[in-house]
Scaffold this active site. Structure first.
Site, PDB file in Angstrom:
ATOM      1  N   LYS A   1       0.859  -1.189   0.000  1.00 55.21           N
ATOM      2  CA  LYS A   1       0.000   0.000   0.000  1.00 55.21           C
ATOM      3  C   LYS A   1       0.887   1.228   0.000  1.00 55.21           C
ATOM      4  CE  LYS A   1      -4.494   0.875   0.203  1.00 55.21           C
ATOM      5  NZ  LYS A   1      -5.611   0.018  -0.236  1.00 55.21           N
TER       6      LYS A   1
HETATM    7  P1  NAD Z   1     -13.316   7.840  -2.321  1.00 52.21           P
HETATM    8  O1  NAD Z   1     -12.355   8.946  -2.040  1.00 52.21           O
HETATM    9  O2  NAD Z   1     -13.796   7.637  -3.711  1.00 52.21           O
HETATM   10  O3  NAD Z   1     -14.611   7.994  -1.367  1.00 52.21           O
HETATM   11  C1  NAD Z   1     -14.544   8.192   0.017  1.00 52.21           C
HETATM   12  C2  NAD Z   1     -15.912   8.738   0.426  1.00 52.21           C
HETATM   13  O4  NAD Z   1     -16.004   8.791   1.853  1.00 52.21           O
HETATM   14  C3  NAD Z   1     -16.193  10.150  -0.073  1.00 52.21           C
HETATM   15  O5  NAD Z   1     -17.541  10.225  -0.511  1.00 52.21           O
HETATM   16  C4  NAD Z   1     -16.017  11.017   1.189  1.00 52.21           C
HETATM   17  O6  NAD Z   1     -16.790  12.206   1.148  1.00 52.21           O
HETATM   18  C5  NAD Z   1     -16.555  10.040   2.213  1.00 52.21           C
HETATM   19  N1  NAD Z   1     -16.186  10.353   3.591  1.00 52.21           N
HETATM   20  C6  NAD Z   1     -14.975  10.691   4.094  1.00 52.21           C
HETATM   21  N2  NAD Z   1     -15.091  10.913   5.426  1.00 52.21           N
HETATM   22  C7  NAD Z   1     -16.388  10.703   5.745  1.00 52.21           C
HETATM   23  C8  NAD Z   1     -17.139  10.770   6.954  1.00 52.21           C
HETATM   24  N3  NAD Z   1     -16.538  11.080   8.111  1.00 52.21           N
HETATM   25  N4  NAD Z   1     -18.456  10.499   6.904  1.00 52.21           N
HETATM   26  C9  NAD Z   1     -19.057  10.158   5.758  1.00 52.21           C
HETATM   27  N5  NAD Z   1     -18.411  10.076   4.589  1.00 52.21           N
HETATM   28  C10 NAD Z   1     -17.088  10.348   4.584  1.00 52.21           C
HETATM   29  O7  NAD Z   1     -12.635   6.506  -1.766  1.00 52.21           O
HETATM   30  P2  NAD Z   1     -13.005   5.013  -2.111  1.00 52.21           P
HETATM   31  O8  NAD Z   1     -12.070   4.548  -3.154  1.00 52.21           O
HETATM   32  O9  NAD Z   1     -14.469   4.891  -2.287  1.00 52.21           O
HETATM   33  O10 NAD Z   1     -12.541   4.306  -0.747  1.00 52.21           O
HETATM   34  C11 NAD Z   1     -13.392   4.254   0.396  1.00 52.21           C
HETATM   35  C12 NAD Z   1     -12.942   3.110   1.279  1.00 52.21           C
HETATM   36  O11 NAD Z   1     -13.010   1.898   0.516  1.00 52.21           O
HETATM   37  C13 NAD Z   1     -11.501   3.205   1.783  1.00 52.21           C
HETATM   38  O12 NAD Z   1     -11.414   2.589   3.046  1.00 52.21           O
HETATM   39  C14 NAD Z   1     -10.737   2.380   0.756  1.00 52.21           C
HETATM   40  O13 NAD Z   1      -9.496   1.900   1.274  1.00 52.21           O
HETATM   41  C15 NAD Z   1     -11.736   1.270   0.538  1.00 52.21           C
HETATM   42  N6  NAD Z   1     -11.533   0.526  -0.697  1.00 52.21           N
HETATM   43  C16 NAD Z   1     -11.621   1.117  -1.910  1.00 52.21           C
HETATM   44  C17 NAD Z   1     -11.402   0.358  -3.061  1.00 52.21           C
HETATM   45  C18 NAD Z   1     -11.536   0.928  -4.430  1.00 52.21           C
HETATM   46  O14 NAD Z   1     -11.409   0.162  -5.415  1.00 52.21           O
HETATM   47  N7  NAD Z   1     -11.825   2.204  -4.581  1.00 52.21           N
HETATM   48  C19 NAD Z   1     -11.089  -1.011  -2.960  1.00 52.21           C
HETATM   49  C20 NAD Z   1     -11.032  -1.604  -1.697  1.00 52.21           C
HETATM   50  C21 NAD Z   1     -11.247  -0.814  -0.573  1.00 52.21           C
END
Ligand code: NAD
Length: 419
Positions: free
Chosen positions: A106
């Site tokens: 990561k």
């Molecule tokens: P992203 O940046 O696209 O979205 C994150 C979202 O969370 C945004 O809408 C943001 O406004 C919201 N957010 C942040 N703080 C918040 C709070 N306190 N309350 C409510 N909403 C809040 O990121 P993502 O890629 O969707 O990733 C989100 C999670 O999923 C992370 O933990 C990431 O590690 C995990 N993840 C993502 C992927 C992927 O393919 N994108 C894969 C596996 C895991």
């Protein structure tokens, strides 16, 4: 939300919890609790006004016993060495839970990307890729998107690597745009595995998913796609979603596509006209719903919020959204938590398909990608629930770690010790 829980300590606690149910020697276990190496770099980047700014950046390579290190790159002000170490460890056990031939890595840069221009982000990304170049590559370590990074950043990393190496190597990074070697179905893959896990969980627990009420915290790549697919493909009723601007609620169900257009045009969910009321983040997490999907960041649910959670099932789209204390509280209260290392594994699984296609210089249809993804997630779900029933593991997370630690430990044992 808890800021004082160290996610790396949470990971180590999760491994210790599972170790009680498996026969792994203490020295092997100790190795499986720490990254093999962590790169820390200070990137000097020219700003648009000619000044230079320095950004702290990391890449943690946790374990490569089952294949190349694999994992996303996050741009966020709260990125830290321990957060990156934890996220890289979760990638090891996620890849092993769904049985794909990867280790875990990561990366992250400490930055609030909203404060910088696209040109500045490009120079920063290329500076980072230059630092990473000696340690990444299709057979070494394969980055991918995470919070605040996407196809654009992956295309820049690929281009920087290929330029410096004087080669073409699209399998160096996944999550690229389809025209730059990306896979069909990658953008929706994480949300799709969350939807599939929810579907299997309802069926396994003998509950009806159609018309079930659902709340989703976080409306980015993982959360908004999961909400859309749970709505469209499972016919459940998404009553609440949130982002960092706040939460919106409608007991009749939200129109997810419409809420997404509102967010795309205004930059936030707050103010969406199709909601009957707005909620705080805590109110969303403690709604009386059938399914709660945390899809924002780690430590979103601490023990005090967990004590008030009313959902029957939690499917974790985010990595590490529950603190260990919250996990214990929910286990005591018989809330069925289906862990991140299964539920959001769609992202790394379709990244694996993208890498396979890049190596074969061949393109799969979206239909094939989705079929293979469904097979892998459903097989992993069945293995996990079989193991849950076959051991006296207290919850599904511990069962997932039992399955995955055994797989990594076997590979480590078969490799032997060098030198
Ligand atoms: P992203 O940046 O696209 O979205 C994150 C979202 O969370 C945004 O809408 C943001 O406004 C919201 N957010 C942040 N703080 C918040 C709070 N306190 N309350 C409510 N909403 C809040 O990121 P993502 O890629 O969707 O990733 C989100 C999670 O999923 C992370 O933990 C990431 O590690 C995990 N993840 C993502 C992927 C992927 O393919 N994108 C894969 C596996 C895991």
């Amino acid at each position: 939300m808890s800021d004082d829980v160290n996610p790396f300590e949470s990971l180590q606690e999760q491994i210790d919890d599972a170790a009680a149910y498996i026969d792994v020697a203490p020295d092997v276990l100790e190795r499986l609790k720490h990254p093999e190496r962590v790169l820390e770099a200070n990137l000097s980047v020219e700003m648009d006004d000619g000044s230079i700014e320095v950004f702290k950046a990391f890449r943690s390579q946790f374990n490569g016993d089952r294949g190349p290190y694999k994992g996303g790159i996050r741009y966020h002000p709260n990125v830290s060495r321990d957060e990156v170490k934890a996220l890289s460890g979760w990638m090891v056990y996620k890849s092993a839970t769904v049985d794909i031939p990867y280790g875990g890595g990561k990366g992250g840069i400490v930055i609030d990307p909203r404060k910088y221009s696209a040109n500045e982000i490009e120079r920063l990304t290329r500076a980072y890729a230059t630092e990473l170049r000696p340690i990444i590559g299709p057979d070494k370590d394969i980055p991918a998107p995470d919070v605040n990074t996407g196809q654009r950043e992956m295309n820049w990393i690929k281009d920087t690597y290929e330029t410096l190496e004087n080669t073409t190597a699209p399998g160096t990074v996944t999550g690229k745009a389809p025209t730059s070697g990306g896979s069909a179905g990658r953008v929706k893959a994480t949300g799709r595995s969350v939807m599939l896990t929810a579907r299997e969980a309802f069926e396994y627990l003998g509950k009806e998913v159609e018309s079930a009420t659902v709340a989703v915290q976080g409306f980015g790549n993982a959360g908004s796609v999961a909400a859309g697919l749970i709505d469209e493909e499972l016919n459940a009723n998404i009553v609440a979603v949130s982002d960092s601007s706040g939460a919106i609620y409608n007991s009749d169900g939200l129109d997810i596509a419409d809420a997404r257009s509102h967010k795309n045009s205004t930059g936030q969910l707050s103010g969406y006209g199709g909601a009957s009321k707005e909620l705080t983040n805590r109110e969303l997490l403690t709604l009386d719903v059938d399914l709660l999907v945390p899809a924002a960041l780690e430590n979103a649910i601490d023990a005090s919020i967990a004590a008030d959670v009313e959902a029957d099932i939690i499917v974790e789209a985010a990595n590490g959204p529950l603190t260990p204390d919250a996990d214990d509280e929910l286990t005591d209260r018989d809330v069925a938590v289906f862990p991140d290392i299964l539920a959001n594994a769609g992202g790394v699984t379709v990244s694996y398909f993208e890498w396979v296609q890049n190596r074969q210089r061949f393109h799969w249809t979206e239909e094939r990608v989705n079929e293979e993804l469904e097979r892998i997630i459903c097989d992993a779900f069945d293995t996990l629930t079989d193991r849950y029933e076959g051991t006296d593991a207290p919850n599904y997370r511990t069962a997932a770690y039992v399955v995955s630690i055994e797989r990594v430990a076997h590979a480590a044992k078969e490799a032997g010790q060098f030198p």
